[in-house]
Design a protein around this motif. Structure first.
Motif, PDB file in Angstrom:
ATOM      1  N   ALA A 130       0.812  -1.210   0.000  1.00 31.31           N
ATOM      2  CA  ALA A 130       0.000   0.000   0.000  1.00 31.31           C
ATOM      3  C   ALA A 130       0.849   1.266   0.000  1.00 31.31           C
ATOM      4  O   ALA A 130       0.320   2.376  -0.003  1.00 31.31           O
ATOM      5  N   ALA A 176      -8.935 -11.412  -0.052  1.00 30.40           N
ATOM      6  CA  ALA A 176      -8.879 -10.084   0.551  1.00 30.40           C
ATOM      7  C   ALA A 176      -9.148  -8.998  -0.489  1.00 30.40           C
ATOM      8  O   ALA A 176      -9.857  -8.017  -0.226  1.00 30.40           O
ATOM      9  N   THR A 177      -8.597  -9.167  -1.688  1.00 33.14           N
ATOM     10  CA  THR A 177      -8.818  -8.201  -2.766  1.00 33.14           C
ATOM     11  C   THR A 177     -10.288  -8.164  -3.171  1.00 33.14           C
ATOM     12  O   THR A 177     -10.871  -7.090  -3.370  1.00 33.14           O
ATOM     13  N   ALA A 225     -12.731  -8.767  -1.340  1.00 34.29           N
ATOM     14  CA  ALA A 225     -13.496  -8.151  -0.255  1.00 34.29           C
ATOM     15  C   ALA A 225     -13.209  -6.663  -0.117  1.00 34.29           C
ATOM     16  O   ALA A 225     -13.747  -5.997   0.774  1.00 34.29           O
ATOM     17  N   GLY A 226     -12.351  -6.119  -0.988  1.00 34.63           N
ATOM     18  CA  GLY A 226     -12.029  -4.705  -0.940  1.00 34.63           C
ATOM     19  C   GLY A 226     -11.002  -4.337   0.110  1.00 34.63           C
ATOM     20  O   GLY A 226     -10.855  -3.161   0.450  1.00 34.63           O
ATOM     21  N   GLU A 227     -10.272  -5.326   0.628  1.00 33.48           N
ATOM     22  CA  GLU A 227      -9.262  -5.088   1.665  1.00 33.48           C
ATOM     23  C   GLU A 227      -7.952  -5.747   1.249  1.00 33.48           C
ATOM     24  O   GLU A 227      -7.424  -6.618   1.940  1.00 33.48           O
ATOM     25  N   ALA A 228      -7.398  -5.329   0.132  1.00 30.70           N
ATOM     26  CA  ALA A 228      -6.219  -5.986  -0.426  1.00 30.70           C
ATOM     27  C   ALA A 228      -5.044  -6.014   0.541  1.00 30.70           C
ATOM     28  O   ALA A 228      -4.277  -6.987   0.578  1.00 30.70           O
ATOM     29  N   TRP A 229      -4.882  -4.971   1.342  1.00 30.14           N
ATOM     30  CA  TRP A 229      -3.744  -4.899   2.253  1.00 30.14           C
ATOM     31  C   TRP A 229      -3.782  -5.977   3.326  1.00 30.14           C
ATOM     32  O   TRP A 229      -2.752  -6.323   3.921  1.00 30.14           O
ATOM     33  N   LEU A 230      -4.974  -6.560   3.577  1.00 27.46           N
ATOM     34  CA  LEU A 230      -5.098  -7.589   4.604  1.00 27.46           C
ATOM     35  C   LEU A 230      -4.551  -8.936   4.160  1.00 27.46           C
ATOM     36  O   LEU A 230      -4.343  -9.823   4.998  1.00 27.46           O
ATOM     37  N   LEU A 278     -13.783 -12.801   5.707  1.00 30.47           N
ATOM     38  CA  LEU A 278     -12.361 -12.751   6.046  1.00 30.47           C
ATOM     39  C   LEU A 278     -12.091 -13.132   7.490  1.00 30.47           C
ATOM     40  O   LEU A 278     -11.049 -13.718   7.801  1.00 30.47           O
TER      41      LEU A 278
END
Length: 407
Positions: free
Chosen positions: A171, A246-247, A249-254, A306
């Motif tokens: 990120a 994760a991507t 789900a809109g939370e790629a950094w996770l 997640l």
């Protein structure tokens, strides 16, 4: 042979005269071992928008590691670790520079895959060198087994830090930050390890000219390598499927943080398992650990989000370090003296070939079928290889027979 260790054995191993600097420098060199590959995958995905391309580049890098691990291990068995590590560290710096420039220039996928392979080929194999160094520092027995367990457990610590750092750094304003930072640590640690007094003092024992396959010519070693391959392919599917989940789900950094989570339970349980391993016979332990691990991955396919996926990963993680420890410890049981670095190189090769197969196949599955299919494929592949290891268990139980080309 139980291959168990007590807490006092760990203390004795790590406080052995001469072990301090090799331990510290190898920590720095191996810290980014899980960071560079994942950072490269995420960097390529960020620049190209494709998990399939990113998975192919990552697979190319892992295939390079697979080839380089054996070649470097065989050379270090004959020359010692210092000169080979200094040479490959220099080549690795050049390869990393080339692949970063190619990604930034949006070169064709075939170029990125080829350069990824070069990065893997020149990655300094400090892990096998560090593991082999204990032969020169400690006599056979429980303290040496504790040192081998430490090697596997410390590696899992890096599998916690590496993916977490990669997930956070992707990120950053520049997507290649994780690749460069991890590479700098690996180069510095490798050079530092190569120049430690203990590493420079290693004088390998003369060995007679062996078979072309080296340590892999021994049937038991091939069984250990098969178990390591099964471990690698099972993990490889997950390492692409989790960032994809994760991507989506809109939370790629996770993605990287979630991959680090299953190493938390891996390290915690690994410490306990090293003291009380089960099954105790190594020929039963290898298939049991791989089969159990594959079964624990299956529930990830039905995780509703997640949070539940993270819980499933924590549970599956308990059998990661026990497998790494078993692979490392089994080497002494199935290979002759004087082949330790090369034999461990074959373990690294087997794991990375499995990871490469898992990454490339998983990249295709998450794009064309879905993330759950990748988790199910991971579980199925692991169970299949565990069955093959079970069928070959006698080759591990029988110790070190004469080398053969097949078997």
């Amino acid at each position: 042979m139980s291959h168990s260790a007590r807490v006092s054995d760990y203390r004795a191993a790590l406080t052995t005269p001469g072990a301090g600097w090799p331990v510290l420098t190898s920590l720095l060199a191996r810290m980014p071992i899980a960071m560079i590959g994942l950072s490269l995958l995420l960097f390529v995905q960020r620049e190209t928008g494709s998990f399939a391309v990113a998975g192919a580049v990552s697979a190319g890098s892992l295939i390079g590691v697979a080839v380089g691990a054996v070649a470097q291990g065989r050379i270090m068995d004959r020359l010692g670790p210092t000169r080979p590590l200094l040479v490959v560290a220099t080549l690795f710096a050049a390869a990393i520079t080339a692949v970063v420039l190619a990604i930034e220039a949006h070169q064709p996928s075939v170029v990125l895959v080829a350069l990824g392979g070069l990065v893997g080929l020149t990655e300094p194999m400090v892990g096998p060198a560090s593991r082999a160094l204990w032969v020169h520092l400690l006599p056979p027995g429980p303290v040496r087994h504790a040192a081998y367990a430490y090697e596997a457990i410390s590696l899992e610590v890096f599998f916690i830090l590496g993916p977490a750092l990669a997930g956070v750094l992707v990120a950053a304003p520049w997507g290649g930050t994780g690749v460069v930072l991890g590479s700098v640590c690996m180069i510095a640690g490798s050079v530092g390890f190569a120049l430690t007094p203990v590493a420079r003092a290693v004088r390998p024992e003369p060995v007679a000219h062996g078979p072309l396959l080296g340590a892999l010519a021994f049937p038991g070693m091939r069984t250990v390598a098969l178990a390591a391959f099964g471990f690698g392919i099972t993990v490889g599917f997950v390492e692409v499927a989790v960032p994809a989940a994760a991507t989506n789900a809109g939370e790629a950094w996770l993605g990287g943080v979630m991959l680090a989570m299953w190493s938390l339970t891996s390290v915690a349980f690994g410490l306990y398992y090293a003291v009380r391993p089960w099954p105790r016979p190594m020929h039963l332990r290898l298939p049991a650990l791989l089969g159990g691990f594959a079964l624990l991955i299956a529930p990830m396919a039905i995780a509703p989000g997640l949070v539940w996926l993270s819980v499933a990963m924590l549970v599956a993680g308990i059998l990661i370090t026990p497998q790494s420890t078993a692979h490392s410890t089994a080497i002494e049981q199935v290979t002759p003296q004087g082949t330790a670095t090369e034999a461990f190189g074959w373990v690294i090769t087997s794991v990375t070939l499995g990871l490469a197969a898992g990454h490339s196949t998983s990249g295709w599955l998450v794009e064309h079928v879905g993330v759950p299919a990748s988790f199910l494929a991971s579980s199925g592949a692991g169970l299949l290889v565990a069955l093959l290891v079970w069928l070959r268990r006698g080759t591990v139980a029988s110790g070190v027979p004469a080398p053969a080309l097949v078997g």
